[in-house]
Design an enzyme around this catalytic site. Structure first.
Site, PDB file in Angstrom:
ATOM      1  N   HIS A 130       0.952  -1.132   0.068  1.00 31.75           N
ATOM      2  CA  HIS A 130      -0.231  -0.060  -0.080  1.00 31.75           C
ATOM      3  C   HIS A 130       0.930   1.210   0.022  1.00 31.75           C
ATOM      4  CE1 HIS A 130      -3.172   2.444   0.853  1.00 31.75           C
ATOM      5  NE2 HIS A 130      -2.832   3.241   1.975  1.00 31.75           N
ATOM      6  N   ASN A 131       0.463   2.153  -0.822  1.00 29.55           N
ATOM      7  CA  ASN A 131       1.296   3.478  -0.750  1.00 29.55           C
ATOM      8  C   ASN A 131       2.908   3.050  -1.069  1.00 29.55           C
ATOM      9  OD1 ASN A 131      -0.998   4.997  -0.727  1.00 29.55           O
ATOM     10  ND2 ASN A 131      -0.418   5.673   1.526  1.00 29.55           N
ATOM     11  N   GLU A 160       1.136  -0.481  -5.702  1.00 24.21           N
ATOM     12  CA  GLU A 160       0.113   0.808  -5.698  1.00 24.21           C
ATOM     13  C   GLU A 160       0.947   1.874  -6.130  1.00 24.21           C
ATOM     14  OE1 GLU A 160      -3.347   3.210  -3.465  1.00 24.21           O
ATOM     15  OE2 GLU A 160      -1.682   2.367  -2.121  1.00 24.21           O
ATOM     16  N   ASP A 162       0.005   5.962  -7.380  1.00 26.20           N
ATOM     17  CA  ASP A 162      -0.934   7.029  -7.337  1.00 26.20           C
ATOM     18  C   ASP A 162      -0.652   8.009  -8.189  1.00 26.20           C
ATOM     19  OD1 ASP A 162      -2.166   5.490  -5.047  1.00 26.20           O
ATOM     20  OD2 ASP A 162      -1.783   7.028  -3.495  1.00 26.20           O
ATOM     21  N   HIS A 175       1.366  11.237  -2.758  1.00 27.52           N
ATOM     22  CA  HIS A 175       0.171  10.993  -2.121  1.00 27.52           C
ATOM     23  C   HIS A 175      -0.634  12.388  -2.093  1.00 27.52           C
ATOM     24  CE1 HIS A 175      -2.227   9.916   1.829  1.00 27.52           C
ATOM     25  NE2 HIS A 175      -2.360   8.723   0.893  1.00 27.52           N
ATOM     26  N   GLU A 209      -3.995   4.125  -8.987  1.00 28.36           N
ATOM     27  CA  GLU A 209      -5.022   4.968  -8.405  1.00 28.36           C
ATOM     28  C   GLU A 209      -4.759   6.415  -9.329  1.00 28.36           C
ATOM     29  OE1 GLU A 209      -5.303   7.664  -4.360  1.00 28.36           O
ATOM     30  OE2 GLU A 209      -5.346   5.406  -4.119  1.00 28.36           O
TER      31      GLU A 209
END
Length: 249
Positions: A130-131, A160, A162, A175, A209
């Protein structure tokens, strides 16, 4: 959105001191191992192959071990010529063995894939990150390509990314709506392409994302195609499984 990749000047210490320092074992641990050694050595300075086998059976619970197993450990961990010739192990050899992966509690047969990997992909737990881009916290942490390298080398198969609009039509990864630093999307994809299959041949899922405008999404698509090349899964696979998804194999 998910994308899938498949495999296609200070004074130096002397060498002897450096080696001693590197191999130093905490005294409490060394004393514990010495107690085991003395218990099975029965007053001798070395541990015979038969005594080592007794230790393997009784303490290590390796009931399938035989005298050949014990002698192979002597050959692997003993360096004293006299001990090797007499098929025995000194304390230092025993210590090396006890500090090795051969004595790890983790079942070494599980260091390689042993499960049935022919099931539909959705039948598995997938090691995920995650992230992935962050090396610190989610508010002011640093984004870095090394975070992707680290995750891949730890066996992660889902990363991930983003994605946000960046200057000069270059999508960036960070983020969103925070003070975390930004890295270029194209650099992330290049890093993934370089390190994707270092530790595993199984597919990688890129969880995108996506917050980019249509124009920068087109830029992202071009980077995925041009950088990943044949590694990128671009069309459905013919597969024999009964589920909707192909198997990891």
């Amino acid at each position: 959105m998910c994308t899938v990749l498949t495999r296609a000047g200070a004074q130096r210490p002397s060498l002897s001191k450096a080696m001693m320092k590197k191999s130093k074992v905490p005294q409490s641990r060394r004393a514990e191992i010495m107690g085991l050694f003395q218990n099975y050595a029965e007053g001798l300075t070395t541990l015979s192959a038969s005594a080592l086998l007794k230790f393997l059976h009784k303490d290590q619970m390796q009931h399938a071990a035989n005298i050949d197993t014990a002698e192979s450990l002597i050959d692997k961990y003993e360096i004293e010529k006299a001990a090797i010739e007499s098929r025995s192990m000194t304390f230092e050899g025993f210590l090396r063995y006890m500090e090795s992966k051969d004595c790890c509690l983790f079942d070494q047969t599980h260091t390689s894939v042993y499960q049935d990997m022919g099931q539909p992909l959705n039948n598995y737990f997938i090691s995920s990150s995650h992230n992935t881009y962050l090396t610190g916290d989610q508010l002011v942490g640093r984004s870095h390509l090394d975070a992707y390298v680290s995750a891949l080398r730890k066996g992660c198969r889902c990363l991930e990314i983003d994605c946000w609009d960046g200057p000069d039509m270059e999508p960036v990864v960070y983020h969103g709506y925070t003070l975390t630093t930004k890295i270029l999307f194209k650099d992330v994809i290049a890093t993934v392409a370089q390190h994707a299959f270092e530790v595993s041949a199984f597919p990688i899922i890129l969880s995108l994302e996506n917050h980019c405008c249509e124009e920068q999404q087109e830029v992202m698509a071009q980077y995925l195609i041009s950088i990943l090349g044949d590694k990128l899964l671009k069309s459905p696979l013919d597969h024999p499984t009964s589920g909707d998804l192909p198997s990891p194999n």
